[in-house]
Motif scaffolding. Structure first.
Motif, PDB file in Angstrom:
ATOM      1  N   LEU A 176      11.744   5.865  -9.979  1.00 20.61           N
ATOM      2  CA  LEU A 176      10.628   4.420 -10.048  1.00 20.61           C
ATOM      3  C   LEU A 176       9.876   5.836  -9.486  1.00 20.61           C
ATOM      4  CD1 LEU A 176      10.505   2.193  -9.058  1.00 20.61           C
ATOM      5  CD2 LEU A 176      11.051   2.762  -6.721  1.00 20.61           C
ATOM      6  N   VAL A 177       9.158   6.848  -9.182  1.00 21.64           N
ATOM      7  CA  VAL A 177       7.944   6.961  -8.073  1.00 21.64           C
ATOM      8  C   VAL A 177       7.057   7.831  -9.388  1.00 21.64           C
ATOM      9  CG1 VAL A 177       6.564   8.774  -7.067  1.00 21.64           C
ATOM     10  CG2 VAL A 177       8.640   7.292  -6.131  1.00 21.64           C
ATOM     11  N   ARG A 178       7.695   7.802 -10.364  1.00 22.75           N
ATOM     12  CA  ARG A 178       7.084   8.847 -12.033  1.00 22.75           C
ATOM     13  C   ARG A 178       6.759   7.875 -12.340  1.00 22.75           C
ATOM     14  NH1 ARG A 178       9.693  13.668 -13.946  1.00 22.75           N
ATOM     15  NH2 ARG A 178      11.535  12.016 -13.587  1.00 22.75           N
ATOM     16  N   SER A 179       7.695   6.305 -12.804  1.00 24.75           N
ATOM     17  CA  SER A 179       7.584   6.424 -14.012  1.00 24.75           C
ATOM     18  C   SER A 179       6.139   5.760 -14.454  1.00 24.75           C
ATOM     19  CB  SER A 179       8.803   4.881 -13.573  1.00 24.75           C
ATOM     20  OG  SER A 179       7.296   3.889 -12.323  1.00 24.75           O
ATOM     21  N   ALA A 180       5.053   5.648 -13.771  1.00 24.02           N
ATOM     22  CA  ALA A 180       4.092   5.028 -13.652  1.00 24.02           C
ATOM     23  C   ALA A 180       3.099   5.446 -14.651  1.00 24.02           C
ATOM     24  CB  ALA A 180       3.461   4.639 -12.809  1.00 24.02           C
ATOM     25  N   TYR A 181       3.134   6.894 -14.194  1.00 25.52           N
ATOM     26  CA  TYR A 181       2.762   8.598 -15.070  1.00 25.52           C
ATOM     27  C   TYR A 181       4.214   8.740 -16.458  1.00 25.52           C
ATOM     28  CZ  TYR A 181       1.687   7.655  -9.873  1.00 25.52           C
ATOM     29  OH  TYR A 181       0.489   7.184  -9.327  1.00 25.52           O
ATOM     30  N   MET A 182       4.944   8.637 -16.916  1.00 26.37           N
ATOM     31  CA  MET A 182       5.067   9.017 -17.740  1.00 26.37           C
ATOM     32  C   MET A 182       4.689   8.768 -19.346  1.00 26.37           C
ATOM     33  SD  MET A 182       9.201   8.294 -17.049  1.00 26.37           S
ATOM     34  CE  MET A 182      10.161   8.877 -15.243  1.00 26.37           C
ATOM     35  N   GLY A 234       0.813  -1.328  -0.272  1.00 30.85           N
ATOM     36  CA  GLY A 234      -0.208  -0.855  -0.321  1.00 30.85           C
ATOM     37  C   GLY A 234       0.594   1.436   0.217  1.00 30.85           C
ATOM     38  N   LEU A 235       2.402   1.157   0.065  1.00 28.75           N
ATOM     39  CA  LEU A 235       2.987   2.538  -0.342  1.00 28.75           C
ATOM     40  C   LEU A 235       3.246   3.461  -1.463  1.00 28.75           C
ATOM     41  CD1 LEU A 235       5.568   1.105   2.071  1.00 28.75           C
ATOM     42  CD2 LEU A 235       4.325   2.359   2.606  1.00 28.75           C
ATOM     43  N   SER A 236       3.344   4.770  -1.662  1.00 32.81           N
ATOM     44  CA  SER A 236       3.562   5.057  -2.984  1.00 32.81           C
ATOM     45  C   SER A 236       3.954   6.576  -3.054  1.00 32.81           C
ATOM     46  CB  SER A 236       2.252   5.048  -3.416  1.00 32.81           C
ATOM     47  OG  SER A 236       1.404   6.218  -2.792  1.00 32.81           O
ATOM     48  N   GLY A 237       4.723   7.163  -3.435  1.00 27.90           N
ATOM     49  CA  GLY A 237       5.675   8.262  -3.190  1.00 27.90           C
ATOM     50  C   GLY A 237       7.065   8.566  -2.246  1.00 27.90           C
ATOM     51  N   THR A 238       7.064   9.131  -1.537  1.00 30.40           N
ATOM     52  CA  THR A 238       8.195   9.230  -0.234  1.00 30.40           C
ATOM     53  C   THR A 238       7.481   8.355   0.491  1.00 30.40           C
ATOM     54  OG1 THR A 238       7.766  11.379  -0.786  1.00 30.40           O
ATOM     55  CG2 THR A 238       9.275  11.063   0.861  1.00 30.40           C
ATOM     56  N   ALA A 239       7.211   7.548   1.075  1.00 31.53           N
ATOM     57  CA  ALA A 239       6.974   6.635   2.306  1.00 31.53           C
ATOM     58  C   ALA A 239       6.973   4.870   1.738  1.00 31.53           C
ATOM     59  CB  ALA A 239       4.563   6.041   2.260  1.00 31.53           C
ATOM     60  N   TRP A 240       7.144   5.198  -0.210  1.00 33.32           N
ATOM     61  CA  TRP A 240       7.422   3.242  -0.678  1.00 33.32           C
ATOM     62  C   TRP A 240       9.064   4.267  -0.976  1.00 33.32           C
ATOM     63  CZ3 TRP A 240       7.369  -1.117  -1.775  1.00 33.32           C
ATOM     64  CH2 TRP A 240       7.874  -0.982  -2.899  1.00 33.32           C
ATOM     65  N   LEU A 241       8.985   5.804  -1.368  1.00 37.19           N
ATOM     66  CA  LEU A 241      11.153   5.492  -1.177  1.00 37.19           C
ATOM     67  C   LEU A 241      11.588   5.458  -0.192  1.00 37.19           C
ATOM     68  CD1 LEU A 241      11.276   8.316  -3.717  1.00 37.19           C
ATOM     69  CD2 LEU A 241      11.215   6.031  -4.054  1.00 37.19           C
ATOM     70  N   LEU A 242      11.098   5.929   1.229  1.00 36.99           N
ATOM     71  CA  LEU A 242      11.446   5.790   2.344  1.00 36.99           C
ATOM     72  C   LEU A 242      11.238   3.863   3.290  1.00 36.99           C
ATOM     73  CD1 LEU A 242      10.011   8.707   4.200  1.00 36.99           C
ATOM     74  CD2 LEU A 242      12.502   8.303   3.735  1.00 36.99           C
ATOM     75  N   ALA A 269      15.129   6.778  -1.231  1.00 35.92           N
ATOM     76  CA  ALA A 269      14.485   8.752  -0.723  1.00 35.92           C
ATOM     77  C   ALA A 269      15.375   9.756  -1.273  1.00 35.92           C
ATOM     78  CB  ALA A 269      14.243   9.148   0.661  1.00 35.92           C
ATOM     79  N   GLU A 270      16.568   9.692  -1.506  1.00 39.57           N
ATOM     80  CA  GLU A 270      17.657  11.232  -1.996  1.00 39.57           C
ATOM     81  C   GLU A 270      18.479  10.788  -3.239  1.00 39.57           C
ATOM     82  OE1 GLU A 270      19.817  12.603   0.968  1.00 39.57           O
ATOM     83  OE2 GLU A 270      18.009  12.375   2.977  1.00 39.57           O
ATOM     84  N   SER A 271      18.161  10.068  -4.103  1.00 42.52           N
ATOM     85  CA  SER A 271      18.350  10.292  -5.340  1.00 42.52           C
ATOM     86  C   SER A 271      17.542  10.261  -6.044  1.00 42.52           C
ATOM     87  CB  SER A 271      18.811   8.589  -5.273  1.00 42.52           C
ATOM     88  OG  SER A 271      17.900   7.196  -5.936  1.00 42.52           O
ATOM     89  N   ARG A 272      18.277  10.931  -7.790  1.00 41.87           N
ATOM     90  CA  ARG A 272      17.805  11.081  -8.614  1.00 41.87           C
ATOM     91  C   ARG A 272      16.387   9.091  -9.168  1.00 41.87           C
ATOM     92  NH1 ARG A 272      14.693  13.299 -12.812  1.00 41.87           N
ATOM     93  NH2 ARG A 272      15.801  13.052 -15.038  1.00 41.87           N
ATOM     94  N   VAL A 273      16.827   8.238  -9.096  1.00 40.76           N
ATOM     95  CA  VAL A 273      16.719   7.316  -8.811  1.00 40.76           C
ATOM     96  C   VAL A 273      15.443   6.698  -8.296  1.00 40.76           C
ATOM     97  CG1 VAL A 273      17.107   4.540  -9.011  1.00 40.76           C
ATOM     98  CG2 VAL A 273      18.457   5.478  -9.710  1.00 40.76           C
TER      99      VAL A 273
END
Length: 159
Positions: free
Chosen positions: A124-130, A95-103, A116-120
């Motif tokens: 990862l978070v933006r890939s679904a909306y590209m 159920g995690l998404s965005g920053t919570a998923w990265l953390l 959480a602090e990388s371009r990668v």
């Protein structure tokens, strides 16, 4: 010649099977070693989860440079989510998404990679909306693929 002068044919004593010659002992030892290696390999293969082999194959298929970058990114993002769910359970991370998923990824990463602090992580978070025709730096895609490769772990890597 007289029949009394003839003697029976003298047979040699049979050659005993034991003790074996040194070459046979060496051959037996090598055969036993090969058998143990084969059984150990089979045991390791059977202990290896099926999902891990599937994840490794999928990761390799997503490294095809003929695939559009957006397809590769989306595939890698989905693969990472599936591996995380398989390892830690659906309740822990599905159920995690965005920053919570990265953390969460940063906290559980085997190589201590900071998602959480990388371009990668941003990719990862933006890939679904590209959009499908997005142009991205190939280096960032490779970094993401390698970070996910570490997450999968224990694969038989080719090349």
């Amino acid at each position: 010649m007289d029949a009394e002068q003839l003697h029976d044919i003298i047979e040699y004593a049979s050659v005993p099977m034991w003790p074996l010659a040194a070459g046979w002992w060496l051959l037996l030892a090598m055969g036993l070693l090969l058998l143990l290696l084969f059984l150990g390999h089979r045991r390791r293969q059977q202990a290896r989860p099926v999902w891990l082999d599937t994840a490794c194959k999928e990761w390799h298929s997503l490294q095809n440079p003929q695939l559009p970058v957006s397809v590769r990114l989306k595939g890698l993002a989905v693969l990472l989510r599936r591996v995380a769910i398989q390892r830690y359970g659906r309740e822990a991370c599905a159920g995690l998404s965005g920053t919570a998923w990265l953390l969460w990824l940063t906290q559980h990463d085997p190589a201590q990679f900071n998602w959480a602090e990388s371009r990668v992580g941003d990719l990862l978070v933006r890939s679904a909306y590209m959009p499908p025709d997005v142009h991205l730096d190939e280096q960032h895609v490779k970094q993401m693929a390698n970070a996910i490769r570490v997450w999968i772990g224990r694969c038989m890597w080719r090349g």
